[in-house]
Design a protein around this motif. Sequence first.
Motif, PDB file in Angstrom:
ATOM      1  N   GLY A  78      66.761  48.037  57.331  1.00 31.64           N
ATOM      2  CA  GLY A  78      66.848  49.469  56.726  1.00 31.64           C
ATOM      3  C   GLY A  78      65.799  49.804  55.949  1.00 31.64           C
ATOM      4  O   GLY A  78      64.766  49.202  55.865  1.00 31.64           O
ATOM      5  N   ILE A  79      65.820  50.976  55.120  1.00 33.17           N
ATOM      6  CA  ILE A  79      64.874  51.862  54.496  1.00 33.17           C
ATOM      7  C   ILE A  79      64.519  51.009  53.302  1.00 33.17           C
ATOM      8  O   ILE A  79      65.510  50.327  52.714  1.00 33.17           O
ATOM      9  N   ILE A  80      63.376  50.783  53.007  1.00 29.75           N
ATOM     10  CA  ILE A  80      62.856  50.070  51.884  1.00 29.75           C
ATOM     11  C   ILE A  80      61.857  50.769  50.961  1.00 29.75           C
ATOM     12  O   ILE A  80      61.155  51.875  51.775  1.00 29.75           O
ATOM     13  N   ALA A  81      61.690  50.488  49.766  1.00 26.13           N
ATOM     14  CA  ALA A  81      60.480  51.385  49.020  1.00 26.13           C
ATOM     15  C   ALA A  81      59.300  50.776  49.489  1.00 26.13           C
ATOM     16  O   ALA A  81      58.957  49.608  49.634  1.00 26.13           O
ATOM     17  N   SER A  82      58.499  51.771  49.230  1.00 22.56           N
ATOM     18  CA  SER A  82      56.901  51.632  49.611  1.00 22.56           C
ATOM     19  C   SER A  82      56.700  50.534  48.418  1.00 22.56           C
ATOM     20  O   SER A  82      56.961  50.660  47.140  1.00 22.56           O
ATOM     21  N   GLY A  83      55.575  49.754  48.719  1.00 28.05           N
ATOM     22  CA  GLY A  83      55.133  48.728  47.572  1.00 28.05           C
ATOM     23  C   GLY A  83      54.198  49.512  46.278  1.00 28.05           C
ATOM     24  O   GLY A  83      54.642  49.142  45.285  1.00 28.05           O
ATOM     25  N   ILE A  84      53.831  50.570  46.851  1.00 27.67           N
ATOM     26  CA  ILE A  84      53.456  51.674  45.674  1.00 27.67           C
ATOM     27  C   ILE A  84      54.287  51.991  45.016  1.00 27.67           C
ATOM     28  O   ILE A  84      54.011  52.258  43.592  1.00 27.67           O
ATOM     29  N   HIS A  85      55.423  52.490  45.540  1.00 27.00           N
ATOM     30  CA  HIS A  85      56.405  53.032  44.897  1.00 27.00           C
ATOM     31  C   HIS A  85      57.121  52.243  43.791  1.00 27.00           C
ATOM     32  O   HIS A  85      57.613  52.423  42.821  1.00 27.00           O
ATOM     33  N   SER A  86      57.210  50.747  44.330  1.00 26.82           N
ATOM     34  CA  SER A  86      57.675  49.701  43.266  1.00 26.82           C
ATOM     35  C   SER A  86      56.541  49.565  42.108  1.00 26.82           C
ATOM     36  O   SER A  86      57.119  49.432  41.093  1.00 26.82           O
ATOM     37  N   LEU A  87      55.751  49.572  42.514  1.00 25.86           N
ATOM     38  CA  LEU A  87      54.555  49.527  41.335  1.00 25.86           C
ATOM     39  C   LEU A  87      54.614  50.820  40.417  1.00 25.86           C
ATOM     40  O   LEU A  87      54.628  50.644  39.007  1.00 25.86           O
ATOM     41  N   ALA A  88      55.021  51.787  40.727  1.00 27.62           N
ATOM     42  CA  ALA A  88      55.276  53.100  39.927  1.00 27.62           C
ATOM     43  C   ALA A  88      56.310  53.109  38.971  1.00 27.62           C
ATOM     44  O   ALA A  88      56.390  53.370  38.096  1.00 27.62           O
ATOM     45  N   ILE A  89      57.554  52.531  39.699  1.00 27.30           N
ATOM     46  CA  ILE A  89      58.606  52.216  39.075  1.00 27.30           C
ATOM     47  C   ILE A  89      58.420  51.096  37.992  1.00 27.30           C
ATOM     48  O   ILE A  89      58.969  51.425  36.827  1.00 27.30           O
ATOM     49  N   PHE A  90      57.665  50.216  38.371  1.00 30.12           N
ATOM     50  CA  PHE A  90      57.546  49.018  36.957  1.00 30.12           C
ATOM     51  C   PHE A  90      56.721  49.869  36.112  1.00 30.12           C
ATOM     52  O   PHE A  90      56.924  49.819  34.847  1.00 30.12           O
ATOM     53  N   GLN A  91      55.528  50.509  36.313  1.00 26.91           N
ATOM     54  CA  GLN A  91      54.791  51.110  35.514  1.00 26.91           C
ATOM     55  C   GLN A  91      55.519  52.115  34.450  1.00 26.91           C
ATOM     56  O   GLN A  91      55.311  51.933  33.183  1.00 26.91           O
ATOM     57  N   ARG A  92      56.644  52.884  35.168  1.00 26.69           N
ATOM     58  CA  ARG A  92      57.319  53.770  34.272  1.00 26.69           C
ATOM     59  C   ARG A  92      58.029  52.984  33.299  1.00 26.69           C
ATOM     60  O   ARG A  92      58.301  53.292  32.198  1.00 26.69           O
ATOM     61  N   LEU A  93      58.546  51.857  33.871  1.00 26.11           N
ATOM     62  CA  LEU A  93      59.411  51.150  32.708  1.00 26.11           C
ATOM     63  C   LEU A  93      58.651  50.356  31.589  1.00 26.11           C
ATOM     64  O   LEU A  93      59.109  50.369  30.549  1.00 26.11           O
ATOM     65  N   ALA A  94      57.382  49.875  32.026  1.00 30.81           N
ATOM     66  CA  ALA A  94      56.568  49.435  31.285  1.00 30.81           C
ATOM     67  C   ALA A  94      56.145  50.417  30.102  1.00 30.81           C
ATOM     68  O   ALA A  94      56.166  50.148  29.038  1.00 30.81           O
TER      69      ALA A  94
END
Length: 126
Positions: A32-48
């Motif tokens: 199934g669809i998964i997030a891009s690794g770059i998207h995962s990194l962007a999500i982490f950065q926003r939370l940080a």
Amino acid sequence: MTAEDLHAFATQWDPQRFHTDEEFAQQGHFGGIIASGIHSLAIFQRLAVLGAYRHWWVVAGRAMENIQFHAPVRPGMELHGQLEITDIQFKREDRALVTLHGSLGCDGQVLFEVTNAAWIWGRARK
């Protein structure tokens, strides 16, 4: 995270078919669809930023290292970030290099890990 969120990011920044085409992704390795690794990194950065960095006097990022993707981000996940300061080195009286271990997780499972280093304004210890 919604499928629409993952698709919109991937369409603009990482348009690989397993991020953008549900039918194709169903037949792939992740089922199934998964997030891009770059998207995962962007999500982490926003939370940080929302959880810590906006409360600090950040000068600039210095490094991101040891990025590890343990499991994919999928639609429907509620993501949580965690930061742990692992080292502080005062390089000047008014500035420290702060090293952090960060992770992105869901339901107790670590999906992503990274080591960050950033320059932070501060006071030297006396």
